[in-house]
Design an enzyme around this catalytic site. Sequence first.
Site, short mmCIF file in Angstrom:
data_model
loop_
_atom_site.label_atom_id
_atom_site.label_comp_id
_atom_site.label_asym_id
_atom_site.label_seq_id
_atom_site.Cartn_x
_atom_site.Cartn_y
_atom_site.Cartn_z
N CYS A 1 3.26 14.38 -12.34
CA CYS A 1 3.55 13.93 -13.19
C CYS A 1 5.11 12.30 -12.51
CB CYS A 1 5.43 14.57 -14.37
SG CYS A 1 6.36 15.38 -11.95
N HIS B 1 0.60 -0.72 -0.19
CA HIS B 1 0.16 -0.43 -0.15
C HIS B 1 1.19 1.60 -0.01
CE1 HIS B 1 -3.77 -2.14 1.80
NE2 HIS B 1 -3.20 -3.09 0.00
P1 OAD Z 1 -6.85 -3.65 10.56
O1 OAD Z 1 -7.44 -1.88 11.29
O2 OAD Z 1 -8.35 -3.81 9.07
O3 OAD Z 1 -6.55 -5.12 11.00
C1 OAD Z 1 -5.65 -4.57 12.53
C2 OAD Z 1 -5.56 -5.95 12.56
O4 OAD Z 1 -4.49 -6.08 13.84
C3 OAD Z 1 -7.05 -6.05 13.24
O5 OAD Z 1 -7.03 -7.79 12.78
C4 OAD Z 1 -6.43 -6.34 15.17
O6 OAD Z 1 -7.31 -7.49 15.67
C5 OAD Z 1 -5.36 -6.75 15.44
N1 OAD Z 1 -4.26 -6.33 16.03
C6 OAD Z 1 -4.30 -5.10 16.46
N2 OAD Z 1 -3.27 -5.15 17.72
C7 OAD Z 1 -2.30 -6.32 17.52
C8 OAD Z 1 -0.85 -6.36 17.94
N3 OAD Z 1 -0.34 -6.06 19.33
N4 OAD Z 1 -0.91 -7.97 17.65
C9 OAD Z 1 -1.20 -8.73 16.29
N5 OAD Z 1 -2.47 -8.12 15.99
C10 OAD Z 1 -3.16 -6.84 16.38
O7 OAD Z 1 -5.70 -3.40 9.79
P2 OAD Z 1 -5.46 -4.02 8.18
O8 OAD Z 1 -5.37 -4.83 7.77
O9 OAD Z 1 -3.41 -3.79 8.11
O10 OAD Z 1 -4.96 0.38 3.83
O11 OAD Z 1 -5.88 -3.11 7.33
C11 OAD Z 1 -5.80 -3.06 6.03
C12 OAD Z 1 -5.93 -1.85 5.05
O12 OAD Z 1 -7.03 -0.76 4.90
C13 OAD Z 1 -5.03 -1.06 5.43
O13 OAD Z 1 -3.28 -0.94 4.49
C14 OAD Z 1 -4.93 0.82 4.77
C15 OAD Z 1 -6.68 0.51 5.39
O14 OAD Z 1 -7.61 0.75 4.34
C16 OAD Z 1 -4.83 1.20 2.79
O15 OAD Z 1 -4.52 2.40 3.63
C17 OAD Z 1 -4.62 1.25 1.58
#
Ligand code: OAD
Length: 266
Positions: A145, A134
């Site tokens: 550009c 991302h």
């Molecule tokens: P999310 O916020 O959707 O999910 C975060 C995950 O991390 C959840 O499943 C939590 O349970 C878990 N979590 C929290 N604390 C933790 C810890 N200490 N150890 C392990 N896990 C933990 O975030 P992403 O899945 O990364 O995209 O979201 C995906 C994408 O959605 C991001 O990259 C972003 C967002 O929109 C863009 O900006 C393009």
Amino acid sequence: MTRIWHFDPTPGAVNLLPDAVLERVRPAQRAVVFGGAGMSAESGIATFRDALSGALWSRFDAERLATPEAFLRDPALVWGWYEWRRMQALKAQPNPAHRAVVELAQRLPGLCVITQNVDDLHERAGSREVLHLHGSLHQARCFDCAAAHPLETMPDEPDGGRRLPPPRCAHCGGLVRPGVVWFGEMLLAEVLDVAFEASGACDLFLSIGTSGLVHPAAQLPALARRQGATLLHVNPQKPQGVADEDYCLLGPAGAILPLLLQQAWG
Ligand code: OAD
């Protein structure tokens, strides 16, 4: 039935990982680490959907902040918000989960690190060649550009940022935009292709701290599983898309990944 194991945070608790997990981790020849916001949560960087660790998308409107249309409509609002997030990331330090990934690469040569995160905490912990699906907060470029634009460190931003006009491109005078992938945009083909290739060829796929809701990234675990890889999810809560044959290690990545290293090879 999914194989679920719970981390016990009680001080002094003995947390022994299942033998079946250790037996699959040790001999892996082509492993993938696939991370999301939970990987950086213990560094104090807010997640997107998890109420316990920030939930950016419940506090801020993605439609107004994270699309190309939003940027063109109100560049100062969007640029200010991303500068705030960049400053948060710069102030943060890698946590034990990032460091464990570095050590895992020493145990499992050829480990491929794929992240959905836009911070640079894997790199600052010592990981090389991290695939940023991302994009990155630290690599701004021209909206018109696409020329790279160097960024400076800023003083502290107020929570949520403030309106800040984006800089102008030194080459064409266009607006400089954050180097992240916004909703409605394609992921960089060269990054995505390598991520798909590695996931389709791996024998061990560690999915760490991701809700598994955002595509195409969320397709990688299923691809790895279809090709016969063992899937290991590390997350305090069972994420989306877990299959019966997967292993779920429920707890914080900063506690579980060091345990995995210690018990697999310690
Ligand atoms: P999310 O916020 O959707 O999910 C975060 C995950 O991390 C959840 O499943 C939590 O349970 C878990 N979590 C929290 N604390 C933790 C810890 N200490 N150890 C392990 N896990 C933990 O975030 P992403 O899945 O990364 O995209 O979201 C995906 C994408 O959605 C991001 O990259 C972003 C967002 O929109 C863009 O900006 C393009």
